[in-house]
Every structure is written in structure tokens, then in C-alpha cells.
Design a protein around this motif. Structure first.
Motif, PDB file in Angstrom:
ATOM      1  N   GLN A 215     -32.121   5.942  12.737  1.00 54.05           N
ATOM      2  CA  GLN A 215     -33.302   5.147  12.388  1.00 54.05           C
ATOM      3  C   GLN A 215     -33.254   3.767  13.039  1.00 54.05           C
ATOM      4  O   GLN A 215     -34.282   3.212  13.438  1.00 54.05           O
TER       5      GLN A 215
ATOM      6  N   GLU B 215     -34.405   4.267  16.742  1.00 50.57           N
ATOM      7  CA  GLU B 215     -35.533   5.157  17.032  1.00 50.57           C
ATOM      8  C   GLU B 215     -36.603   4.496  17.897  1.00 50.57           C
ATOM      9  O   GLU B 215     -37.265   5.148  18.709  1.00 50.57           O
TER      10      GLU B 215
ATOM     11  N   PHE C  16     -37.883  11.517   9.012  1.00 51.23           N
ATOM     12  CA  PHE C  16     -36.589  11.339   8.360  1.00 51.23           C
ATOM     13  C   PHE C  16     -36.667  11.834   6.918  1.00 51.23           C
ATOM     14  O   PHE C  16     -37.545  11.414   6.156  1.00 51.23           O
TER      15      PHE C  16
END
Length: 285
Positions: free
Chosen positions: A21, A24, A34
């Protein structure tokens, strides 16, 4: 215009999921979804089916795992539910939907009797429940799928989740002496590096499927790693750090679990940092 690659990341609240994350935004052509364990329980195949029926994915990065090595010995049912049956569920749905699976496994599938780095061709022989449950997950992936990337890694740490790096920082803030084992040798691996490798792998659009090893380069004992952590945090001179080769643990652990990265480097041409160099990039506690 480019075609967007749709990616499901399971176990998104774990340290590897959080590292993915974190980076990303560097992958513009990727569309991420996610899912943490509350949103997607991989031990329930119906939940996976429901998610896939609402969304189409090109890749699944399975970061979901039961990783507490000590507790796995005391609760093997839970370890196998997540690390074996859960992986089987994901693999089966990936096959049904023609989705490529990237599954994360561990150096603990090996027994630690070898004196040189383990290659992808070495025969696994886990010596604890965690390793056995992860190996069963590997077997399901290989039996069910043709298009998969099975990535074994080792000694993951990051600024996220529960890991050795954060444990040493926490203990060093309340204790004056730390005793750390020298009886295990492996490779500390920055989960941020692994996250980038996985996403770069997707971006390559490669068909070189199979089993691969990825960790940082070099090798260390847990004591060596603890010393680097204390040095990095400026506490090496204030904490008494002692070695032990008789540390009380419930689960057996491989004495030597360094992974060979030769196949990974040869096929994907990626550069891998030495563990001590990569560690210098981590955020201080």
C-alpha cells in the motif's frame, strides 16, 4: 492508453500488505483492491467467490498468513486452516477465474541442515508446524495451478506489523540488557524491498512461472540483526547486548535457512541489496 491491471492483495493489514500500500502510487497502471482478514476470510471459500463475482482480478497477491511460529505449535488447527486450506481456496478460485496467483511462502519449509543457501530445487522438510502448514499451502498451489509465482522469503521486517525489528526497538526502550540467539542463521529481509519486487514482477508481464526465492543478500544471526537495530536507533552504547545459543523457544527452528537468489536474479535481472544496506533505509524507531 494502457490496460489497467487489477490486483487483489489479501492480508492487506499485515506488514507486507502495508508495504505494498505504501508504494502503490508508483504503479499507475495497477488498480489495487486491498482486503484484510475482516473483509476477506480466506478460510471461507464462499467469501472469496463473492468477492471475485463482484470484481475481476488479473492477479492475487496472497499476503494472508498465520505467521506466529510459537502459537502454531499450540494451535496447529488454526495454522493449517489459514496457511493450507485458505491457500487451497484461493488457488481454486484463481483457477476458476483464470487469475494469476502470487503466493508468499517461507524459508521455514526447510529443515536447516544444509550449510549453503537453499535453492528452489532443494527438497523442503519443515521441522515445525508453521513450516509444515506453509509447505502444504505450497503443494496446493502447485497441484491446482499452472500459472503462479510462489515466492519464498525470510525474516521479514518493516516499520509495519509485528516483527523482530520492532520488538527489539520496543524492548530496548524499557530494558537495559537484551539476550539474543546466535543459534540461527538466515537473512533479514526488508518487506519494502519484497513489495517492490512483487509489483515489478507483475509489471514485467512475464510467463516465467514457478517457485522463486527472494530475500535480501548476505546472512546473519538474530544477534547480528539485533546489533544493527540498536546501532541504527542509536542505542548500541546504552543497551547491554549478550549472545546466547540456548534460547528458550517452544517451536524448533531451522539452524540455517539462507535462501539462494541466483534463479531469481538470472530470470528477472533484478538487483537485490545486501540485508545490512537495505536495513539502513528503514525508518528509525
Amino acid at each position: 492508453m494502457f490496460n489497467t491491471i487489477k490486483i487483489l492483495v489479501t492480508g492487506a493489514s499485515g506488514q507486507l500488505g502495508q508495504c505494498i500500500q505504501k508504494v502503490e502510487m508508483n504503479y499507475e497502471k495497477f488498480d489495487f483492491y486491498f482486503a484484510d482478514s475482516k473483509e476477506l476470510n480466506i478460510t471461507k471459500k464462499g467469501e472469496i467467490h463473492d468477492l471475485f463475482s463482484n470484481k475481476q482480478f488479473d492477479f492475487v497477491i496472497n499476503c494472508a498468513a498465520y505467521t506466529n511460529v510459537e502459537q502454531a505449535e499450540k494451535n496447529p488447527k488454526k495454522a493449517f486452516e489459514v496457511n493450507s486450506e485458505g491457500v487451497k481456496n484461493i488457488a481454486e478460485v484463481c483457477k476458476e477465474t483464470n487469475t494469476t496467483l502470487i503466493h508468499i511462502s517461507t524459508d521455514y519449509v526447510f529443515d536447516g541442515q544444509k550449510k549453503s543457501p537453499y535453492t528452489e530445487e532443494d527438497i523442503p522438510n519443515p521441522i515445525n508446524v508453521y513450516g509444515k502448514s506453509k509447505l502444504m499451502g505450497e503443494i496446493f498451489v502447485q497441484e491446482i495451478l499452472d500459472e503462479y509465482f510462489l515466492i519464498r522469503t525470510s525474516w521479514l521486517y518493516s516499520e509495519f506489523g509485528h516483527n523482530f525489528f520492532k520488538s527489539i526497538l520496543k524492548k530496548s526502550s524499557v530494558e537495559e540488557k537484551l539476550t539474543v540467539t546466535i543459534s540461527e542463521t538466515g537473512t533479514p529481509t526488508n518487506a519494502n524491498d519484497l513489495a517492490k519486487f512483487i509489483l515489478d514482477l507483475i509489471g514485467m508481464n512475464t510467463l516465467d512461472y514457478g517457485v522463486f526465492h527472494y530475500s535480501n543478500l548476505g546472512e546473519a544471526t538474530w544477534f547480528d540483526f539485533a546489533k544493527e537495530i540498536l546501532k541504527h536507533s542509536g542505542k548500541l552504547d546504552t543497551i547491554k547486548l549478550e549472545k546466547t545459543d540456548n534460547y528458550a523457544i517452544f517451536a524448533d527452528r531451522p539452524k540455517y535457512s539462507v535462501l539462494s537468489k541466483e534463479k531469481t536474479v538470472n530470470i528477472f535481472k533484478n538487483s537485490i541489496l545486501d540485508w545490512s544496506e537495505s536495513f539502513k533505509k528503514i525508518k528509525k524507531g
